[in-house]
Motif scaffolding. Sequence first.
Motif, mmCIF file in Angstrom:
data_model
loop_
_atom_site.group_PDB
_atom_site.id
_atom_site.type_symbol
_atom_site.label_atom_id
_atom_site.label_comp_id
_atom_site.label_asym_id
_atom_site.label_seq_id
_atom_site.Cartn_x
_atom_site.Cartn_y
_atom_site.Cartn_z
ATOM 1 N N ALA A 149 8.353 33.853 -15.540
ATOM 2 C CA ALA A 149 7.512 33.561 -14.421
ATOM 3 C C ALA A 149 6.780 32.174 -14.366
ATOM 4 N N GLU A 150 6.225 31.913 -15.620
ATOM 5 C CA GLU A 150 5.600 30.644 -15.699
ATOM 6 C C GLU A 150 6.361 29.424 -15.309
ATOM 7 N N LEU A 151 7.648 29.386 -15.744
ATOM 8 C CA LEU A 151 8.563 28.423 -15.468
ATOM 9 C C LEU A 151 9.108 28.545 -13.929
ATOM 10 N N ARG A 152 9.328 29.658 -13.455
ATOM 11 C CA ARG A 152 9.409 29.825 -11.883
ATOM 12 C C ARG A 152 8.375 29.164 -11.002
ATOM 13 N N ALA A 153 7.108 29.462 -11.520
ATOM 14 C CA ALA A 153 6.060 29.189 -10.779
ATOM 15 C C ALA A 153 5.928 27.424 -10.779
ATOM 16 N N LEU A 154 6.164 26.823 -11.809
ATOM 17 C CA LEU A 154 6.318 25.358 -12.030
ATOM 18 C C LEU A 154 7.414 24.828 -11.186
ATOM 19 N N LEU A 155 8.695 25.374 -11.025
ATOM 20 C CA LEU A 155 9.699 24.900 -10.063
ATOM 21 C C LEU A 155 9.590 24.928 -8.728
ATOM 22 N N THR A 156 8.534 26.153 -8.535
ATOM 23 C CA THR A 156 8.415 26.480 -7.034
ATOM 24 C C THR A 156 7.060 25.866 -6.464
ATOM 25 N N SER A 157 6.426 25.086 -7.226
ATOM 26 C CA SER A 157 5.033 24.561 -7.101
ATOM 27 C C SER A 157 5.075 24.046 -5.547
ATOM 28 N N ARG A 158 4.118 24.497 -4.774
ATOM 29 C CA ARG A 158 4.096 23.849 -3.380
ATOM 30 C C ARG A 158 3.484 22.424 -3.543
ATOM 31 N N ASN A 159 2.476 22.336 -4.500
ATOM 32 C CA ASN A 159 1.683 21.205 -4.742
ATOM 33 C C ASN A 159 2.689 19.960 -5.069
ATOM 34 N N ALA A 160 3.668 20.273 -6.009
ATOM 35 C CA ALA A 160 4.605 19.375 -6.570
ATOM 36 C C ALA A 160 5.483 19.006 -5.151
ATOM 37 N N VAL A 216 0.703 -1.193 0.031
ATOM 38 C CA VAL A 216 -0.201 0.168 0.169
ATOM 39 C C VAL A 216 0.737 1.356 -0.208
ATOM 40 N N LEU A 217 1.887 1.279 0.982
ATOM 41 C CA LEU A 217 2.727 2.663 0.833
ATOM 42 C C LEU A 217 3.689 2.676 -0.456
ATOM 43 N N TRP A 218 3.661 1.487 -1.008
ATOM 44 C CA TRP A 218 4.552 1.445 -2.348
ATOM 45 C C TRP A 218 3.540 2.204 -3.579
ATOM 46 N N ALA A 219 2.314 1.776 -3.465
ATOM 47 C CA ALA A 219 1.155 2.402 -4.113
ATOM 48 C C ALA A 219 1.133 4.031 -4.153
ATOM 49 N N VAL A 220 1.244 4.102 -2.606
ATOM 50 C CA VAL A 220 1.161 5.747 -2.588
ATOM 51 C C VAL A 220 2.388 6.587 -2.778
ATOM 52 N N SER A 221 3.445 5.931 -2.619
ATOM 53 C CA SER A 221 4.632 6.524 -2.967
ATOM 54 C C SER A 221 4.589 6.962 -4.630
ATOM 55 N N SER A 222 4.288 5.727 -5.223
ATOM 56 C CA SER A 222 4.302 5.699 -6.779
ATOM 57 C C SER A 222 3.416 6.639 -7.402
ATOM 58 N N ALA A 223 2.322 6.709 -6.830
ATOM 59 C CA ALA A 223 1.211 7.724 -7.073
ATOM 60 C C ALA A 223 1.576 8.996 -6.920
ATOM 61 N N THR A 224 2.176 9.384 -5.444
ATOM 62 C CA THR A 224 2.192 10.745 -5.247
ATOM 63 C C THR A 224 3.556 11.328 -6.128
ATOM 64 N N GLY A 225 4.770 10.419 -6.243
ATOM 65 C CA GLY A 225 5.793 10.788 -6.977
ATOM 66 C C GLY A 225 5.497 11.050 -8.360
ATOM 67 N N GLN A 226 4.875 10.344 -9.092
ATOM 68 C CA GLN A 226 4.350 10.268 -10.440
ATOM 69 C C GLN A 226 3.541 11.715 -10.735
ATOM 70 N N ARG A 227 2.676 12.112 -9.736
ATOM 71 C CA ARG A 227 1.956 13.251 -9.852
ATOM 72 C C ARG A 227 2.843 14.504 -9.575
ATOM 73 N N GLY A 228 3.778 14.412 -8.715
ATOM 74 C CA GLY A 228 4.536 15.627 -8.598
ATOM 75 C C GLY A 228 5.381 15.588 -9.506
ATOM 76 N N GLY A 229 6.034 14.659 -10.243
ATOM 77 C CA GLY A 229 6.803 14.445 -11.387
ATOM 78 C C GLY A 229 6.284 15.268 -12.456
ATOM 79 N N LYS A 230 5.217 15.189 -12.765
ATOM 80 C CA LYS A 230 4.157 15.697 -13.687
ATOM 81 C C LYS A 230 4.415 17.305 -13.852
ATOM 82 N N THR A 231 4.434 17.843 -12.738
ATOM 83 C CA THR A 231 4.804 19.402 -12.673
ATOM 84 C C THR A 231 6.075 19.819 -13.292
ATOM 85 N N TYR A 232 7.182 18.904 -12.623
ATOM 86 C CA TYR A 232 8.367 19.122 -13.050
ATOM 87 C C TYR A 232 8.552 18.727 -14.618
ATOM 88 N N ALA A 233 7.792 17.899 -15.145
ATOM 89 C CA ALA A 233 7.973 17.492 -16.559
ATOM 90 C C ALA A 233 7.447 18.465 -17.420
#
Length: 160
Positions: free
Chosen positions: A125-136, A88-105
């Motif tokens: 400014a748009e790039l900076r906003a993506l790189l400093t995203s609190r959600n990510a 279960v923790l593996w699934a949580v880690s994978s899902a949250t890591g993938q979702r956060g990685g989308k912002t950096y992608a």
Amino acid sequence: MTFSEWLLFLHIASAFSLVAALVVYWTLALAGRNVERPVDSLRYFRVAKPANVLIIVGTLGTLVFGIWLAIDNVAYQVWDGWILGAIVLWAVSSATGQRGGKTYAEAQKLAERLAAENRGAEPNAELRALLTSRNAMWLQIASSLAVLLILIDMIYKPGV
């Protein structure tokens, strides 16, 4: 070495791969918070490429070899609580890591597009906003905490 020892070695090597990738991602995420120009961010994204391979190897390897170990070892069952908890923790880690990685992608695609348009040296400014995203960042924190909990679970095997 026995087959079980090989499985354990591959499982642990996969876990090291996963943790190594997380360390690289954390380093890049923290360093990237100070980047404003696309050309600077592209340097960081180049460093992330090997970590992308490590995260895939680590994520898949820990799951496959871990389940295989549980099947191979008569002392454990895949439905043991600590193993199910790790899955279960593996699934949580994978899902949250993938979702956060989308912002950096998205940030990488934007930086590449800006560089191709010869606007790579200008702050964006748009790039900076993506790189400093609190959600990510929160998603990366959640992913890392899940991995830490998996390691604790694997070391102490609660309920055994």
